[in-house]
Design a protein around this motif. Structure first.
Motif, short mmCIF file in Angstrom:
data_model
loop_
_atom_site.label_atom_id
_atom_site.label_comp_id
_atom_site.label_asym_id
_atom_site.label_seq_id
_atom_site.Cartn_x
_atom_site.Cartn_y
_atom_site.Cartn_z
N HIS A 145 -4.59 0.59 10.77
CA HIS A 145 -5.86 -0.12 10.97
C HIS A 145 -6.23 -0.01 12.44
CE1 HIS A 145 -3.72 -2.72 7.73
NE2 HIS A 145 -4.22 -1.64 7.19
N HIS A 159 -0.63 5.46 7.70
CA HIS A 159 -1.76 4.59 7.35
C HIS A 159 -1.84 3.48 8.38
CE1 HIS A 159 -4.55 1.93 5.56
NE2 HIS A 159 -3.64 0.98 5.40
N HIS A 161 -11.50 -1.00 6.56
CA HIS A 161 -10.06 -1.17 6.43
C HIS A 161 -9.29 -0.40 7.51
CE1 HIS A 161 -6.42 -0.62 3.42
NE2 HIS A 161 -6.03 -0.92 4.64
N LEU A 168 -7.49 -3.16 -0.46
CA LEU A 168 -6.16 -2.56 -0.30
C LEU A 168 -5.88 -1.56 -1.43
CD1 LEU A 168 -4.12 -5.78 0.59
CD2 LEU A 168 -5.18 -4.13 2.16
N GLU A 187 0.81 -1.23 0.00
CA GLU A 187 0.00 0.00 0.00
C GLU A 187 0.85 1.28 0.00
OE1 GLU A 187 -4.22 -0.50 1.68
OE2 GLU A 187 -2.88 -1.07 3.33
ZN LIG Z 1 -4.02 -1.00 5.12
#
Ligand SMILES: [Zn+2]
Length: 264
Positions: free
Chosen positions: A121, A119, A191, A166, A100
């Motif tokens: 989760h 980024h 996500h 993704l 990613e």
């Molecule tokens: Zn991710």
């Protein structure tokens, strides 16, 4: 501005020999802080085995620094690679890179003001990415940077049904950057989230307090009839609080360094 980000530190001073192709091979001082950011974000429960943090190269705005494909808590200076805004490593020397990475590349391309990206989760944020009824909003002064509207990236709108959710190519990264717009936070449906700022210390602060605010909002919503920050309060609190992001960084860095497991 003389910050620790700009202090000179060679690979030798870090006690590590630069890997071929690593950003460290250039003797770049920002790497040390990027390693610390990885460790803090793991220690604060924002990153786990997955997720990543990057910094735009302070010597070349068309490049950014990001670790190779590995758990953030285990990142060392020799693991940091340099990437172009196409999301490709300048020289990965055979090492795997994050799927990613296009999240970072396309946001740096779209937002010249952004100097760092997280980024994650982080677990309390994910429920807000899937709720049609309750959007994420700032409820405390530490999260005023969110503004009054936190956008949600719906990958089906960019690539239809049946993706793996993704962001694995430039087109998806660009679609995510469009959802982010001029905001500091964008949720990603089912996500996680992506947080941006104009410095590495500030993006770490924002990523931690995005998770803190999500927990608080979930708790407050059980009490009902929640009062959120207004746009004016968001702007004012951001100015008041984020100037002190260095205090949080110093504490979190010390806490992460004191963790025996992270020092191993
Ligand atoms: Zn991710």
């Amino acid at each position: 501005m003389a910050s620790s980000i700009h202090r000179e530190q060679s690979g030798a001073a870090l006690g590590q020999r630069p890997e071929p192709g690593s950003a460290l091979a250039g003797g770049h001082s920002l790497i040390d802080d990027l390693v610390t950011a990885n460790h803090i974000l793991f220690h604060q429960g924002v990153l786990d085995a997955f997720g990543h943090v990057s910094a735009r190269d302070d010597r070349d705005p068309s490049r950014f620094l990001l670790a190779r494909n590995m758990a953030p808590a285990r990142v060392t200076a020799g693991d940091v690679l340099e990437f172009t805004l196409d999301g490709e490593p300048v020289d990965a020397a055979g090492r795997r890179v994050y799927l990613e990475r296009f999240i970072h590349a396309e946001i740096y391309r779209a937002r010249p003001d952004v100097m760092a990206v997280v980024h994650s989760h982080s677990p309390s944020v994910v429920p807000f990415s899937v709720s049609r009824r309750t959007p994420m909003r700032p409820i405390c002064h530490m999260a005023g940077f969110m503004g009054v509207h936190v956008p949600v990236f719906e990958i089906r709108e960019a690539a239809g049904d049946g993706t793996d959710l993704l962001v694995t190519n430039g087109d998806l990264g660009a679609a995510l950057a469009r959802s982010l717009g001029q905001n500091a936070v964008v949720l990603m449906r089912g996500h996680g989230s992506t947080v941006v700022a104009d410095s590495l210390k500030r993006v770490v602060y924002r990523a931690v307090y995005t998770e803190v605010n999500a927990r608080a909002q979930l708790q407050a919503s059980q009490l009902g009839d929640v009062v959120y920050l207004t746009e004016a309060e968001g702007l004012k609190t951001t100015g008041a609080v984020e100037g002190q992001a260095g205090r949080a960084w110093d504490l979190w860095e010390a806490a992460a360094r004191a963790d025996q497991w992270l020092r191993a």
